[in-house]
Design a protein around this motif. Structure first.
Motif, PDB file in Angstrom:
ATOM      1  N   GLN A 271     -20.756 -40.133 131.455  1.00 45.00           N
ATOM      2  CA  GLN A 271     -21.667 -39.540 132.436  1.00 45.00           C
ATOM      3  C   GLN A 271     -23.140 -39.884 132.166  1.00 45.00           C
ATOM      4  O   GLN A 271     -24.022 -39.354 132.848  1.00 45.00           O
ATOM      5  N   PRO A 364     -24.638 -38.201 139.849  1.00 44.02           N
ATOM      6  CA  PRO A 364     -24.621 -36.878 140.488  1.00 44.02           C
ATOM      7  C   PRO A 364     -23.678 -35.899 139.797  1.00 44.02           C
ATOM      8  O   PRO A 364     -23.860 -34.675 139.900  1.00 44.02           O
ATOM      9  N   GLU A 365     -22.686 -36.420 139.085  1.00 39.21           N
ATOM     10  CA  GLU A 365     -21.766 -35.535 138.373  1.00 39.21           C
ATOM     11  C   GLU A 365     -22.400 -34.907 137.131  1.00 39.21           C
ATOM     12  O   GLU A 365     -21.868 -33.931 136.583  1.00 39.21           O
ATOM     13  N   ASN A 366     -23.523 -35.460 136.687  1.00 36.49           N
ATOM     14  CA  ASN A 366     -24.184 -34.944 135.482  1.00 36.49           C
ATOM     15  C   ASN A 366     -25.113 -33.796 135.870  1.00 36.49           C
ATOM     16  O   ASN A 366     -26.338 -33.905 135.849  1.00 36.49           O
ATOM     17  N   ALA A 367     -24.505 -32.680 136.223  1.00 35.94           N
ATOM     18  CA  ALA A 367     -25.261 -31.529 136.734  1.00 35.94           C
ATOM     19  C   ALA A 367     -26.236 -30.981 135.706  1.00 35.94           C
ATOM     20  O   ALA A 367     -27.326 -30.534 136.053  1.00 35.94           O
ATOM     21  N   ALA A 368     -25.864 -30.998 134.419  1.00 39.06           N
ATOM     22  CA  ALA A 368     -26.737 -30.457 133.382  1.00 39.06           C
ATOM     23  C   ALA A 368     -28.033 -31.252 133.290  1.00 39.06           C
ATOM     24  O   ALA A 368     -29.127 -30.687 133.161  1.00 39.06           O
ATOM     25  N   LEU A 370     -29.421 -33.097 135.697  1.00 36.03           N
ATOM     26  CA  LEU A 370     -30.206 -32.865 136.908  1.00 36.03           C
ATOM     27  C   LEU A 370     -30.925 -31.522 136.850  1.00 36.03           C
ATOM     28  O   LEU A 370     -32.098 -31.415 137.230  1.00 36.03           O
ATOM     29  N   ALA A 371     -30.250 -30.502 136.342  1.00 37.42           N
ATOM     30  CA  ALA A 371     -30.869 -29.178 136.238  1.00 37.42           C
ATOM     31  C   ALA A 371     -32.014 -29.189 135.225  1.00 37.42           C
ATOM     32  O   ALA A 371     -33.070 -28.580 135.443  1.00 37.42           O
ATOM     33  N   GLN A 374     -35.029 -30.967 136.776  1.00 39.80           N
ATOM     34  CA  GLN A 374     -35.640 -30.133 137.817  1.00 39.80           C
ATOM     35  C   GLN A 374     -36.496 -29.042 137.177  1.00 39.80           C
ATOM     36  O   GLN A 374     -37.604 -28.739 137.652  1.00 39.80           O
ATOM     37  N   LYS A 380     -35.821 -34.795 143.226  1.00 44.22           N
ATOM     38  CA  LYS A 380     -34.853 -35.775 143.719  1.00 44.22           C
ATOM     39  C   LYS A 380     -35.509 -36.630 144.792  1.00 44.22           C
ATOM     40  O   LYS A 380     -36.041 -36.130 145.781  1.00 44.22           O
TER      41      LYS A 380
END
Length: 407
Positions: A271, A364-368, A370-371, A374, A380
């Protein structure tokens, strides 16, 4: 003037102050024009006369250090102890103030001044500012009053200040600096006139030296003008904040094996990147900027638990302030605030370096991830759909960026 000669010079001044002579007699108007002395302070009425007589500073570091009750403070080149005693008032009975000085005579004077002032939360140490006699991560604030310019090894002084500061600790000193573009002959004449015998750093070089030591949030504010491009200045910075048992510091060559191991562990999750195998250390360093590289270190074990680094987006001048970054936290150490500490230090250092845009691409699957970004001010920009195949599967990439709010 050699190191031993500097010590002899200030030892003689200490003996003069002890004998009742005022080392520098400088009123407020003269002080603002570049004279050294105690005129930059406010209320000195409660201090011993010996401490005031021996003041040789070019500013008041306490005015910007924002000292708080209970903190531990270190004064580099503490002289007769004026800044130590004033700091002791601010940190209170539950705080502690250390002064380090290479002159035994200055230390003797400072200790007598502390005893006369009834200050019990102070301690004066014999040593050099290039090798501070305190353990790492032991103080909250480092101050100094026009002493760093006297050192012939300023890089070691700043590295030592970084070492003894706790994560999140503050660096607030008065010092002498030189304008970046000034005629060398004029500069040398001014330095000799004011006693800056080891040579003051140009402002840009001072900034770079603070960054190389690992300090961020650098601010240099010129105060008194000594003429010929030489100024007194307030210099402020901080050690990157980090959670308990963690330190953020610049990446070193000796970190190579651990950096690449964390890199590979991240790639193995599937990821982190389209890459599947890490490059050689030579390839890693060649593709990344020499500065803006940081590691997160477990202070108990000394093991690295994460890293962040940057690459140049383009050699074209228009993109000079645009970089692309990568951040990796060991999969076994995630969800402990390591990524946030690393990225926070990196963003602060990028601001210091004049970077106006930090960009990256995240699955996009790497939510951690991205959070995390942010939370640190990234937005984005868009999605590049099916941009590449990864283990035989077409993957999208979310484009993110952080624009500096000050540039």
């Amino acid at each position: 003037m050699a190191h031993d000669e500097i010590i002899d010079h200030y030892s003689a001044l200490a003996r003069a102050a002890e004998a009742g002579r005022t080392v520098v007699d400088c009123g407020q108007e003269e002080f603002e024009q570049g004279c050294f002395g105690a005129a930059g302070y406010g209320d000195l009425g409660a201090l011993p006369e010996g401490a005031v007589r021996a003041s040789l500073g070019c500013g008041n570091p306490l005015a910007v250090a924002d000292l708080r009750a209970g903190e531990v403070v270190l004064d580099l080149g503490s002289g007769g102890g004026i800044d130590v005693l004033l700091s002791a008032r601010r940190v209170g009975a539950h705080g502690k103030v250390y002064g380090v000085d290479a002159s035994a005579d200055m230390l003797a004077l400072a200790r007598r001044n502390a005893e006369q002032a009834g200050a019990r939360n102070v301690e004066f140490l014999h040593g050099t500012i290039e090798r501070i006699p305190l353990p790492g991560r032991s103080v909250d604030v480092v101050i100094s009053n026009c002493v760093i310019n006297l050192s012939g090894d300023k890089a070691s002084v700043l590295s030592e200040a970084f070492r003894v500061l706790r994560p999140g600790g503050r660096f607030g000193v008065s010092d002498v600096v030189v304008e970046d573009d000034v005629d060398q002959a004029r500069r040398l004449a001014a330095e000799q006139r004011i006693g800056c015998v080891a040579g003051a750093l140009p402002v840009g070089e001072y900034r770079a030296s603070l960054a190389a030591a690992g300090l961020v949030g650098v601010r240099i504010t010129l105060t008194a003008d000594h003429g010929d491009g030489v100024h007194s200045a307030i210099v402020q910075a901080a050690k990157p904040a980090a959670g308990p048992g963690l330190e953020i510091r610049p990446m070193r060559e000796t970190d190579a094996e651990q950096v690449l191991a964390i890199y590979q562990a991240g790639l193995d999750t599937g990821q982190a990147s389209f890459e599947t195998a890490v490059p050689s250390w030579e390839g890693f360093t060649a593709a990344r900027l020499e500065h803006l590289r940081y590691v997160a270190v477990d202070t108990e074990t000394g093991q690295l638990v994460g890293w962040v680094a940057a690459s140049r987006v383009s050699p074209r001048p228009v993109y000079a302030g645009v970089i692309e970054h990568s951040i990796y936290v060991h999969p076994g150490c995630q969800s402990h605030g390591i990524g946030r500490a690393l990225l926070g230090a990196f963003v602060a250092a990028a601001e210091d370096a004049g970077v106006w845009t930090i960009q990256s691409g995240v699955f996009p699957e790497n939510a951690a991830s991205l959070a995390l970004h942010q939370a640190l001010g990234f937005r984005k920009v868009g999605v590049r759909e099916r941009v590449g195949r990864h283990h035989g599967v077409w993957r999208d990439v979310v484009l993110i960026e952080r624009r500096s709010p000050t540039l």
